[in-house]
Design an enzyme around this catalytic site. Structure first.
Site, mmCIF file in Angstrom:
data_model
loop_
_atom_site.group_PDB
_atom_site.id
_atom_site.type_symbol
_atom_site.label_atom_id
_atom_site.label_comp_id
_atom_site.label_asym_id
_atom_site.label_seq_id
_atom_site.Cartn_x
_atom_site.Cartn_y
_atom_site.Cartn_z
ATOM 1 N N TYR A 26 -16.204 14.997 -18.168
ATOM 2 C CA TYR A 26 -16.822 13.480 -17.905
ATOM 3 C C TYR A 26 -17.900 13.560 -16.853
ATOM 4 O O TYR A 26 -17.644 14.022 -15.707
ATOM 5 C CB TYR A 26 -15.717 12.895 -17.613
ATOM 6 C CG TYR A 26 -15.887 11.526 -17.400
ATOM 7 C CD1 TYR A 26 -16.912 10.797 -18.079
ATOM 8 C CD2 TYR A 26 -15.319 10.983 -16.201
ATOM 9 C CE1 TYR A 26 -17.365 9.413 -17.643
ATOM 10 C CE2 TYR A 26 -15.808 9.708 -15.576
ATOM 11 C CZ TYR A 26 -16.655 8.917 -16.178
ATOM 12 O OH TYR A 26 -16.994 7.782 -16.020
ATOM 13 N N LYS A 82 -7.742 4.119 -20.307
ATOM 14 C CA LYS A 82 -7.831 4.544 -21.859
ATOM 15 C C LYS A 82 -6.695 4.405 -22.595
ATOM 16 O O LYS A 82 -6.198 3.107 -22.699
ATOM 17 C CB LYS A 82 -8.447 5.872 -21.991
ATOM 18 C CG LYS A 82 -9.446 6.449 -20.902
ATOM 19 C CD LYS A 82 -10.806 5.630 -21.211
ATOM 20 C CE LYS A 82 -11.960 5.797 -20.316
ATOM 21 N NZ LYS A 82 -11.765 6.179 -18.703
ATOM 22 N N ASP A 125 -7.097 17.265 -16.624
ATOM 23 C CA ASP A 125 -7.827 15.885 -16.815
ATOM 24 C C ASP A 125 -7.265 15.761 -18.209
ATOM 25 O O ASP A 125 -7.908 16.112 -19.103
ATOM 26 C CB ASP A 125 -9.234 15.645 -16.531
ATOM 27 C CG ASP A 125 -9.569 14.157 -16.904
ATOM 28 O OD1 ASP A 125 -8.668 13.365 -17.763
ATOM 29 O OD2 ASP A 125 -10.651 13.774 -16.743
ATOM 30 N N ARG A 153 0.716 -1.220 -0.143
ATOM 31 C CA ARG A 153 -0.068 0.011 0.047
ATOM 32 C C ARG A 153 1.014 1.247 -0.006
ATOM 33 O O ARG A 153 0.559 2.117 -0.595
ATOM 34 C CB ARG A 153 -0.921 -0.035 1.104
ATOM 35 C CG ARG A 153 -1.824 1.255 1.254
ATOM 36 C CD ARG A 153 -3.065 1.215 2.141
ATOM 37 N NE ARG A 153 -3.005 0.375 3.281
ATOM 38 C CZ ARG A 153 -2.480 0.668 4.399
ATOM 39 N NH1 ARG A 153 -1.820 1.909 4.486
ATOM 40 N NH2 ARG A 153 -2.518 -0.173 5.625
HETATM 41 C C1 LIG Z 1 -12.213 12.549 -19.216
HETATM 42 C C2 LIG Z 1 -12.101 11.473 -18.313
HETATM 43 N N1 LIG Z 1 -11.802 11.420 -16.961
HETATM 44 C C3 LIG Z 1 -11.550 10.635 -16.167
HETATM 45 C C4 LIG Z 1 -12.181 9.430 -16.534
HETATM 46 C C5 LIG Z 1 -12.155 8.101 -15.380
HETATM 47 O O1 LIG Z 1 -11.210 7.328 -15.369
HETATM 48 P P1 LIG Z 1 -11.684 5.708 -14.784
HETATM 49 O O2 LIG Z 1 -12.814 5.041 -15.595
HETATM 50 O O3 LIG Z 1 -10.264 5.273 -15.146
HETATM 51 O O4 LIG Z 1 -12.058 5.801 -13.629
HETATM 52 C C6 LIG Z 1 -12.903 9.046 -17.702
HETATM 53 C C7 LIG Z 1 -13.705 7.877 -17.849
HETATM 54 O O5 LIG Z 1 -14.068 7.074 -17.046
HETATM 55 C C8 LIG Z 1 -12.648 10.109 -18.600
HETATM 56 O O6 LIG Z 1 -13.409 10.055 -19.582
HETATM 57 N N1 LIG Z 2 -21.159 3.025 -15.364
HETATM 58 C C1 LIG Z 2 -20.241 3.811 -15.444
HETATM 59 C C2 LIG Z 2 -19.566 4.603 -16.548
HETATM 60 C C3 LIG Z 2 -18.386 4.795 -17.024
HETATM 61 S S1 LIG Z 2 -18.202 6.007 -18.350
HETATM 62 C C4 LIG Z 2 -16.405 5.413 -18.930
HETATM 63 C C5 LIG Z 2 -15.811 6.335 -19.572
HETATM 64 N N2 LIG Z 2 -15.075 7.508 -19.097
HETATM 65 C C6 LIG Z 2 -16.445 6.880 -21.001
HETATM 66 O O1 LIG Z 2 -16.277 8.302 -21.001
HETATM 67 O O2 LIG Z 2 -16.831 6.419 -21.632
HETATM 68 C C7 LIG Z 2 -19.993 4.811 -14.299
HETATM 69 O O3 LIG Z 2 -21.072 4.958 -13.447
HETATM 70 O O4 LIG Z 2 -19.032 5.567 -13.962
#
Ligand SMILES: Cc1ncc(COP(=O)(O)O)c(C=O)c1O
Ligand SMILES: N[C@@H](CCSC[C@H](N)C(=O)O)C(=O)O
Length: 392
Positions: free
Chosen positions: A103, A202, A177, A51
């Protein structure tokens, strides 16, 4: 020759690590604990408990610091965990500014902190520079930026906002981000931001087989606070996932190159079909110049409006090659309806207030043969239009 003298495409492949057995690939330290030479030696040992630190995670973090060209990198178990670590370092009442277009998961977490931890959160159109200059003030503690935004592909003037915020309040923490761009296409720290984070789920990993997040900063004080929360809560990336991310990263530049090339061709195809396409690679994008003044590529996510939610749903129903799923940055192509998928976590009334387009389709483009991708989309559009037409 130090790694920093190499170009980024070389730094991505060249993973620095030392191994007593001279393994060419960094080994996985799949161990929770590390033995002490003696009770007294424990305090000087680099590792005691995963951790707090793990050699595979350290190799990954050093590798990412070399790619990003920054002082400190921490890897955690998701992109959202990055934002959680950052927000956990704030205090009740702290003033935070974020976009209204970001997001869905980030919007959800920010609003959770607002409700449960009394964060003084205000959301604005961050593309509007004069509005941003009106609202940023000496009490602004943190600003969260995302550009191009997911999924509306709006562009923010990162340098202008960041330098203005630091002028008004030198202690203001500007967080960026960078998930949509990666360090290959954009360097938020070089644009003046204090913390760069991104979802490595991603592009960085690129194969949709791990969840991971990356936090980068040049500031020692922020690095200390970030590490404190990661160690205290246990959100550090697990050894096996760290190892997979080291492996996935090596192909980032060739994956992204092909994905962008495919995305550009799809953007042109869709525009020629008469759809309203949102992609920064298109010269018709209203912020094309601004985007390329701060980034080196357009990425591989585009969105388009069909003008009819039913038509959008039918197109998604009829594609075969594109998988209908959330996420992006993988080698395979994906299609989604953000309103009901990636952005479903935002309250429906809020989305309506923000005029979020209901018919918006998002494409996340992979490395397949472009002829197959266009043919698949083409047959789906033809079929969907025929069905819509017969219902009219
Ligand atoms: C622009 C952006 N930031 C952060 C996240 C969060 O990443 P994660 O799904 O790895 O938690 C996402 C998608 O989930 C995203 O599209
Ligand atoms: N059910 C998920 C949805 C994740 S969206 C993941 C990604 N960032 C995208 O833009 O497609 C939640 O509740 O977070």
């Amino acid at each position: 020759m130090g790694n920093q003298n190499y170009n980024i495409n070389t730094r991505i492949v060249k993973v620095g690590h030392e191994d007593s057995n001279k393994a060419s690939i960094p080994p996985i330290y799949q161990s929770t604990t590390f033995k002490a030479d003696s009770i007294d030696a424990l305090s000087t040992q680099e590792y005691d408990y995963t951790r707090s630190g793990n050699p595979t995670r350290t190799t990954l973090q050093n590798h990412l610091a070399s790619i990003i060209g920054c002082k400190h990198v921490y890897t955690v178990n998701s992109g959202m965990a990055c934002l959680d670590v950052i927000l956990s370092n704030l205090s009740p009442g702290n003033e935070v500014i974020a976009g209204t277009d970001l997001y869905g998961g980030s919007d959800r977490l920010l609003n959770f902190f607002k409700k449960r931890h009394d964060l003084n959160l205000n959301q604005y159109d961050t593309t509007n520079l004069s509005l941003m200059k009106k609202v940023i003030n000496k009490n602004t503690k943190l600003i969260l930026l995302e550009s191009p935004t997911n999924p509306l592909i709006n562009v923010i003037d990162v340098k202008a906002i960041t330098s203005y915020a630091h002028k008004v309040n030198p202690d203001c923490i500007v967080v960026f981000d960078n998930t949509m761009m990666t360090p290959l296409l954009m360097n938020p720290l070089e644009l003046g931001c204090d913390i760069h984070y991104e979802s490595a789920t991603k592009y960085l990993n690129g194969h949709h087989d791990i969840m991971a997040g990356v936090l980068a900063t040049n500031r020692d004080d922020l690095a200390k606070n970030i590490f404190f929360v990661i160690n205290a809560t246990g959100s550090g990336l697990a050894p096996f996932d760290s190892w997979l991310l080291i492996r996935g990263l090596k192909t980032l530049s060739i994956r992204l190159e092909r994905e962008q090339e495919n995305c550009m061709k799809l953007a042109n195809y869709l525009q020629n079909k008469g759809f309203k396409v949102r992609y920064t690679g298109l010269k018709s994008h209203p912020q094309y110049k601004l985007h390329f003044s701060q980034a080196r590529g357009a990425g591989a996510v585009l969105s388009f409006e069909t003008g009819n939610i039913k038509l959008s749903e039918l197109i998604i129903k009829h594609v075969n090659l594109f998988s209908t799923t959330v996420s992006f940055g993988s080698v395979s192509s994906l299609i989604s309806l953000p309103l009901k998928m990636s952005h479903a976590s935002i309250d429906k009334n809020v989305l309506a207030e923000r005029q979020f387009p209901q018919d918006l389709i998002r494409l996340c483009v992979g490395i397949e043969d472009i002829k197959d991708l266009i043919a698949d989309l083409d047959q789906a559009i033809t079929l969907a239009k025929r069905q819509i037409g017969s219902k009219l």
